[in-house]
Scaffold this motif. Structure first.
Motif, PDB file in Angstrom:
ATOM      1  N   ASP A 106      73.314  49.452  11.313  1.00 46.48           N
ATOM      2  CA  ASP A 106      73.557  48.310  11.781  1.00 46.48           C
ATOM      3  C   ASP A 106      74.532  48.791  13.530  1.00 46.48           C
ATOM      4  O   ASP A 106      75.716  49.477  13.446  1.00 46.48           O
ATOM      5  CB  ASP A 106      74.435  47.088  11.554  1.00 46.48           C
ATOM      6  CG  ASP A 106      74.718  45.869  12.133  1.00 46.48           C
ATOM      7  OD1 ASP A 106      74.461  45.907  13.802  1.00 46.48           O
ATOM      8  OD2 ASP A 106      75.272  45.378  12.089  1.00 46.48           O
ATOM      9  N   TRP A 121      69.354  47.406  15.715  1.00 48.96           N
ATOM     10  CA  TRP A 121      68.952  47.379  14.242  1.00 48.96           C
ATOM     11  C   TRP A 121      67.553  48.607  14.173  1.00 48.96           C
ATOM     12  O   TRP A 121      66.867  48.595  14.139  1.00 48.96           O
ATOM     13  CB  TRP A 121      68.369  46.475  12.939  1.00 48.96           C
ATOM     14  CG  TRP A 121      69.740  45.186  12.940  1.00 48.96           C
ATOM     15  CD1 TRP A 121      70.987  45.625  13.247  1.00 48.96           C
ATOM     16  CD2 TRP A 121      70.114  44.211  13.126  1.00 48.96           C
ATOM     17  NE1 TRP A 121      71.817  44.075  13.442  1.00 48.96           N
ATOM     18  CE2 TRP A 121      70.704  43.496  12.661  1.00 48.96           C
ATOM     19  CE3 TRP A 121      68.385  43.206  12.179  1.00 48.96           C
ATOM     20  CZ2 TRP A 121      71.097  42.109  12.141  1.00 48.96           C
ATOM     21  CZ3 TRP A 121      69.340  42.184  11.622  1.00 48.96           C
ATOM     22  CH2 TRP A 121      70.088  41.571  11.654  1.00 48.96           C
ATOM     23  N   GLN A 302      71.296  39.242   7.333  1.00 53.67           N
ATOM     24  CA  GLN A 302      72.671  39.865   7.297  1.00 53.67           C
ATOM     25  C   GLN A 302      73.402  38.136   6.521  1.00 53.67           C
ATOM     26  O   GLN A 302      73.316  37.594   6.961  1.00 53.67           O
ATOM     27  CB  GLN A 302      73.090  40.244   8.728  1.00 53.67           C
ATOM     28  CG  GLN A 302      74.758  40.059   8.823  1.00 53.67           C
ATOM     29  CD  GLN A 302      74.817  40.495  10.211  1.00 53.67           C
ATOM     30  OE1 GLN A 302      74.359  40.810  11.013  1.00 53.67           O
ATOM     31  NE2 GLN A 302      76.396  40.684  10.380  1.00 53.67           N
TER      32      GLN A 302
END
Length: 322
Positions: A106, A121, A302
């Motif tokens: 990330d 990402w 996430q």
């Protein structure tokens, strides 16, 4: 380069995962999800004489105002502090950091040339040779553009004609499917299943979770899904989803939110309210339908409690008609 590896002898685990040269042709999309072009990319993260750097050779093929903004006429090149905790991008072409979570990183950084703040990402799939990539570019908090695509790795593309041929075939395949919007099956029931990796917010590995996404079309634009996690994390939630062009809405009863597709990559925001509407967890996700025929789904979720990150869940799910 001014950035020196924290350990000039031993490279980080993430650096070893991304050794070699990666080849792709990510699509370029405007803020509304319209495809406006491609960027042909060869890139590598290298450590030479104890100095870490990242280079990207790019060729932009696009139209409209984003062509003017993102055409630089030079190769990207920037120093890196190589670390499994914080990979620091030291300029001159990018400034910021990236945090590895196993096979996923990330990254959040700024590009002076593009005049944009990027959230990138990068997800290496379990085969070690395939990387699912996206960069969401921002002006302040507002999205201004998105790049996304799938890369393949080589070690001898410059010297081996057979490898070069495979790269050319991959680029042609990515060109055909990179602009295709994500449309899930509209007249076929089935499920995506697979084992996903789980990393805690502190980047430690917590094992794996078995995930099933049951999919039942209700119309050409609406479907019902039931999502089940079992293993390192246990969750179960159901919702109806409605596609409206590039936008998707999640309309409960156990998850509400919305999403925008940039080609085959769907960027999601879901609130897991649960059956009593008292749930406090959220998911910010990216779901990439790698190929519309195989329907393989590369997932990064996430997970938040309130607005605090608790986990990253990532990996590949495969489709089975039922």
């Amino acid at each position: 380069m001014t950035a020196v590896s924290e350990n000039p002898i031993e490279t980080s685990e993430w650096q070893r995962r991304i050794e070699g040269e990666w080849h792709g042709r990510p699509g370029l999309f405007d803020a509304q999800g319209n495809h406006v072009g491609f960027e042909r990319v060869d890139r590598a993260s290298v450590v030479e004489d104890g100095v870490a750097r990242y280079w990207m050779n790019t060729q932009l093929d696009a139209s409209g105002p984003l062509r003017n903004r993102f055409e630089l006429g030079a190769q990207f090149d920037f120093g890196i502090v190589d670390s499994d905790e914080n990979r620091v991008y030291c300029g001159p072409d990018f400034y910021g950091t990236g945090q590895p979570y196993g096979l996923f990183v990330d990254a959040h950084y700024y590009s002076p040339g593009w005049q944009a703040d990027l959230r990138t990402w990068n997800q290496v799939l379990a085969d070690g040779e395939t990387q699912v990539y996206s960069s969401v570019l921002h002006d302040g908090w507002a999205v201004c553009a998105v790049f996304n695509g799938v890369y393949k790795r080589t070690f001898d593309a410059d010297t081996n004609p057979e490898t070069r041929r495979l790269v050319d075939e991959w680029i042609a395949l990515e060109t055909r499917r990179g602009s295709v919007p994500q449309v899930l099956p509209t007249k076929e029931k089935g499920a995506w299943t697979g084992s996903l990796f789980v990393n805690a917010a502190d980047q430690s590995s917590l094992g794996e979770v078995q995930v099933t996404i049951e999919h039942e079309p209700l119309s050409l634009r609406r479907a019902r899904q039931q999502v089940t996690w079992a293993g390192a994390l246990d969750r179960s939630y159901g919702f109806e989803r409605v596609r409206d062009g590039a936008r998707t809405q999640y309309e409960g009863p156990e998850a509400f939110g919305n999403a925008t597709s940039y080609g085959r990559a769907l960027f999601t925001s879901q609130h897991l309210v649960g059956p009593d509407a008292r749930g406090v967890e959220k998911i910010r996700g990216r779901e990439v339908l790698i190929d519309p025929d195989s329907r393989e789904l590369a997932v990064v979720w996430q997970l938040f409690r309130g607005d605090t990150t608790t986990h990253f869940v990532h990996g590949l799910l495969t489709w089975e008609a039922r």
